[in-house]
Scaffold this active site. Structure first.
Site, PDB file in Angstrom:
ATOM      1  N   VAL A 188       0.833  -1.196   0.000  1.00 17.74           N
ATOM      2  CA  VAL A 188       0.000   0.000   0.000  1.00 17.74           C
ATOM      3  C   VAL A 188       0.871   1.250   0.000  1.00 17.74           C
ATOM      4  O   VAL A 188       1.971   1.259   0.560  1.00 17.74           O
ATOM      5  CB  VAL A 188      -0.959  -0.015   1.222  1.00 17.74           C
ATOM      6  CG1 VAL A 188      -0.204   0.131   2.533  1.00 17.74           C
ATOM      7  CG2 VAL A 188      -2.051   1.028   1.109  1.00 17.74           C
ATOM      8  N   CYS A 189       0.390   2.303  -0.656  1.00 19.81           N
ATOM      9  CA  CYS A 189       1.017   3.631  -0.593  1.00 19.81           C
ATOM     10  C   CYS A 189      -0.112   4.625  -0.344  1.00 19.81           C
ATOM     11  O   CYS A 189      -1.111   4.280   0.271  1.00 19.81           O
ATOM     12  CB  CYS A 189       1.812   3.929  -1.868  1.00 19.81           C
ATOM     13  SG  CYS A 189       0.815   4.037  -3.369  1.00 19.81           S
ATOM     14  N   ARG A 190       0.024   5.842  -0.794  1.00 25.85           N
ATOM     15  CA  ARG A 190      -1.038   6.818  -0.555  1.00 25.85           C
ATOM     16  C   ARG A 190      -2.267   6.554  -1.420  1.00 25.85           C
ATOM     17  O   ARG A 190      -3.381   6.538  -0.932  1.00 25.85           O
ATOM     18  CB  ARG A 190      -0.528   8.248  -0.783  1.00 25.85           C
ATOM     19  CG  ARG A 190      -1.609   9.294  -0.534  1.00 25.85           C
ATOM     20  CD  ARG A 190      -1.057  10.711  -0.538  1.00 25.85           C
ATOM     21  NE  ARG A 190      -2.132  11.686  -0.534  1.00 25.85           N
ATOM     22  CZ  ARG A 190      -2.791  12.089   0.541  1.00 25.85           C
ATOM     23  NH1 ARG A 190      -2.484  11.589   1.721  1.00 25.85           N
ATOM     24  NH2 ARG A 190      -3.752  12.984   0.459  1.00 25.85           N
TER      25      ARG A 190
ATOM     26  N   GLY B  86      -1.976   4.232  -4.551  1.00 25.79           N
ATOM     27  CA  GLY B  86      -1.868   3.010  -5.327  1.00 25.79           C
ATOM     28  C   GLY B  86      -0.843   3.001  -6.440  1.00 25.79           C
ATOM     29  O   GLY B  86      -0.552   1.944  -6.991  1.00 25.79           O
TER      30      GLY B  86
ATOM     31  N   MET C 287      -3.843   4.225   0.990  1.00 23.28           N
ATOM     32  CA  MET C 287      -4.297   4.624   2.323  1.00 23.28           C
ATOM     33  C   MET C 287      -5.429   5.644   2.263  1.00 23.28           C
ATOM     34  O   MET C 287      -6.209   5.764   3.209  1.00 23.28           O
ATOM     35  CB  MET C 287      -3.123   5.150   3.154  1.00 23.28           C
ATOM     36  CG  MET C 287      -2.173   4.065   3.630  1.00 23.28           C
ATOM     37  SD  MET C 287      -2.967   2.730   4.592  1.00 23.28           S
ATOM     38  CE  MET C 287      -3.589   3.638   6.014  1.00 23.28           C
TER      39      MET C 287
END
Length: 111
Positions: free
Chosen positions: A62-64, A66, A90
């Site tokens: 996961v990142c901010r 995708g 996220m």
């Protein structure tokens, strides 16, 4: 996003006991808020810290939003590690009402 990158929605990420959630955001993003039990390795550190990334069970990245996580999933696949991208990152996690905490375990936000 590249074709062939396995992805799931935040609703389809299993409980932490069943899978590892790898958060590849930068330190300041992580400190703002992250999923409880997630493992933090910033995207740029993934190659040098591969040994720290658990491959027991399923690995979700996961990142901010995708994009970075999709690139990390692609890299991990080339390294022989099965991984799945978390669509929407996220931001989608928080919007879905899933828990977000700070390093002390207190409720936090991503945005």
């Amino acid at each position: 996003m590249s074709q062939g990158i396995p992805s799931v929605s935040v609703a389809d990420v299993p409980e932490r006991a069943e899978a590892t959630l790898l958060d590849v955001r930068e330190d300041d993003e992580w400190q703002r808020g992250h999923a409880p039990g997630a493992v933090h390795v910033p995207m740029g550190d993934v190659p040098s810290r591969l040994a720290e990334i658990s491959v027991d069970g399923e690995l979700y990245v996961v990142c901010r939003q995708g994009g970075r996580s999709a690139r990390v999933v692609e890299y991990l696949q080339h390294a022989g590690i099965d991984a799945v991208n978390v669509d929407g990152g996220m931001v989608a996690w928080q919007q879905a009402g899933l828990p977000v905490v700070d390093d002390a375990g207190r409720p936090a936000t991503v945005f």
